[in-house]
Design a protein around this motif. Structure first.
Motif, PDB file in Angstrom:
ATOM      1  N   ILE A 122       2.084   5.038   0.423  1.00 47.04           N
ATOM      2  CA  ILE A 122       1.680   6.200   1.222  1.00 47.04           C
ATOM      3  C   ILE A 122       2.006   7.459   0.425  1.00 47.04           C
ATOM      4  O   ILE A 122       3.159   7.675   0.044  1.00 47.04           O
TER       5      ILE A 122
ATOM      6  N   PHE B  33       0.855  -1.176   0.000  1.00 45.38           N
ATOM      7  CA  PHE B  33       0.000   0.000   0.000  1.00 45.38           C
ATOM      8  C   PHE B  33       0.902   1.241   0.000  1.00 45.38           C
ATOM      9  O   PHE B  33       1.580   1.509   1.006  1.00 45.38           O
TER      10      PHE B  33
ATOM     11  N   LYS C 248       6.857  -1.798   7.196  1.00 42.47           N
ATOM     12  CA  LYS C 248       7.001  -0.428   6.692  1.00 42.47           C
ATOM     13  C   LYS C 248       8.315  -0.350   5.906  1.00 42.47           C
ATOM     14  O   LYS C 248       9.359  -0.779   6.381  1.00 42.47           O
TER      15      LYS C 248
ATOM     16  N   TRP D   6       2.802  -6.944   8.977  1.00 45.70           N
ATOM     17  CA  TRP D   6       2.865  -5.644   8.297  1.00 45.70           C
ATOM     18  C   TRP D   6       4.301  -5.137   8.334  1.00 45.70           C
ATOM     19  O   TRP D   6       4.965  -5.224   9.366  1.00 45.70           O
TER      20      TRP D   6
ATOM     21  N   CYS E  93      -4.177  -0.993   6.960  1.00 48.51           N
ATOM     22  CA  CYS E  93      -4.453  -0.410   5.641  1.00 48.51           C
ATOM     23  C   CYS E  93      -5.721  -0.956   5.009  1.00 48.51           C
ATOM     24  O   CYS E  93      -6.450  -0.212   4.332  1.00 48.51           O
TER      25      CYS E  93
ATOM     26  N   TYR F 251      -1.085   5.555   6.647  1.00 56.52           N
ATOM     27  CA  TYR F 251      -1.634   5.251   5.332  1.00 56.52           C
ATOM     28  C   TYR F 251      -3.064   5.769   5.302  1.00 56.52           C
ATOM     29  O   TYR F 251      -3.839   5.548   6.248  1.00 56.52           O
ATOM     30  N   THR F 252      -3.442   6.469   4.246  1.00 50.86           N
ATOM     31  CA  THR F 252      -4.782   7.040   4.165  1.00 50.86           C
ATOM     32  C   THR F 252      -5.439   6.675   2.844  1.00 50.86           C
ATOM     33  O   THR F 252      -4.768   6.464   1.830  1.00 50.86           O
TER      34      THR F 252
ATOM     35  N   ASP G  30       6.341   6.774   1.125  1.00 45.63           N
ATOM     36  CA  ASP G  30       6.543   5.608   1.978  1.00 45.63           C
ATOM     37  C   ASP G  30       5.637   4.493   1.446  1.00 45.63           C
ATOM     38  O   ASP G  30       4.892   4.705   0.490  1.00 45.63           O
ATOM     39  N   ALA G  31       5.709   3.326   2.048  1.00 44.65           N
ATOM     40  CA  ALA G  31       4.856   2.220   1.642  1.00 44.65           C
ATOM     41  C   ALA G  31       4.763   1.219   2.783  1.00 44.65           C
ATOM     42  O   ALA G  31       5.656   1.130   3.639  1.00 44.65           O
ATOM     43  N   VAL G  32       3.666   0.469   2.790  1.00 45.05           N
ATOM     44  CA  VAL G  32       3.428  -0.557   3.805  1.00 45.05           C
ATOM     45  C   VAL G  32       3.067  -1.853   3.104  1.00 45.05           C
ATOM     46  O   VAL G  32       2.242  -1.870   2.188  1.00 45.05           O
TER      47      VAL G  32
END
Length: 261
Positions: free
Chosen positions: A121, A119, A144, A142, A166, A152-153, A129-131
């Protein structure tokens, strides 16, 4: 009677700094916290029986503004998506994952090395960034990939819904709500700075995390005008009808809208 604003004036804080002192209202030891958040002073008491909270604009020095811009540019320029993370192209396990939770594959990338659904960011249209979520139940569940500290939105609504992961953020995100996945056990200053842009927020953590939800509620009281806690029947990602109905009711109370079905 104490003079709250006189006390606040004595608390000299640079941008992003926080100070904890004894509460002038209830006398709680080190329960009163003040934070300078990008030109806005936020304060509240963490004692459950005390309702002291609020905010006011404060002057930002040229140095504070410059440092804030530099931090933002550093976050934007400092992250490079690893080469082993590739766009979604119908990978079998990624497709199974997206179908299981009813989310669109196009919002995901794929970690070919660790077999994770990724996912990204975003901040101002840039991936910062990413997850990654394991697709084989390996640990950590999970992961990061960067160190931005940002949540994360997902969604473009006016009501923030604070969730734990997420997938839940994607499920709730719509034109009414923004799902905000904090990806941790506490709210950081970065989380609170992000959430300060909303006038309303709903804390919707897993059913077994009610004590943590109440801590989040207290943390956000001085940052967001209208904060509510949604007691869930099940993890929000599973879209239990009772939970969706209660969230819809909150949305209607706040702005007359409801969650997209």
């Amino acid at each position: 009677m104490y003079n709250l604003y006189s006390i606040l004036e004595d608390i000299d804080l640079g941008n992003g700094e926080t100070k904890r002192v004894d509460c002038p209202e209830c006398g709680g030891y080190k329960t009163f916290t003040a934070t300078n958040n990008m030109g806005r002073l936020l304060w509240n008491c963490y004692k459950a029986s005390c309702n002291l909270s609020g905010s006011k604009p404060v002057h930002m020095s040229i140095k504070d503004i410059r440092q804030a811009i530099e931090r933002k540019e550093k976050v934007q320029e400092g992250f490079v998506m690893p080469e082993f993370i590739v766009p979604c192209k119908g990978q079998r396990e990624l497709t199974r994952f997206s179908e299981k939770f009813g989310i669109d594959e196009w919002i995901l990338s794929y970690d070919v090395k660790d077999n994770r659904a990724v996912f990204p960011i975003m901040q101002d249209g840039v991936v910062v960034d990413a997850v990654g979520r394991s697709l084989r139940n390996s640990l950590p569940k999970w992961k990061k990939y960067g160190n931005s500290g940002l949540p994360y939105t997902f969604g473009c609504g006016r009501i923030a819904v604070v969730v734990e992961d997420c997938v839940s953020a994607v499920i709730v995100g719509s034109d009414v709500y923004v799902g905000v996945a904090v990806l941790g056990t506490s709210l950081s200053d970065i989380h609170k700075r992000y959430l300060s842009q909303f006038s309303s927020a709903v804390v919707a953590l897993d059913p077994d995390a009610l004590p943590k939800a109440m801590e989040f509620f207290k943390d956000l009281k001085s940052t967001v005008n209208d904060v509510r806690v949604l007691r869930l029947t099940d993890d929000l990602k599973y879209k239990h009808p009772n939970d969706i109905e209660k969230l819809t009711a909150i949305g209607e109370q706040i702005n007359g809208n409801s969650i997209n079905s």
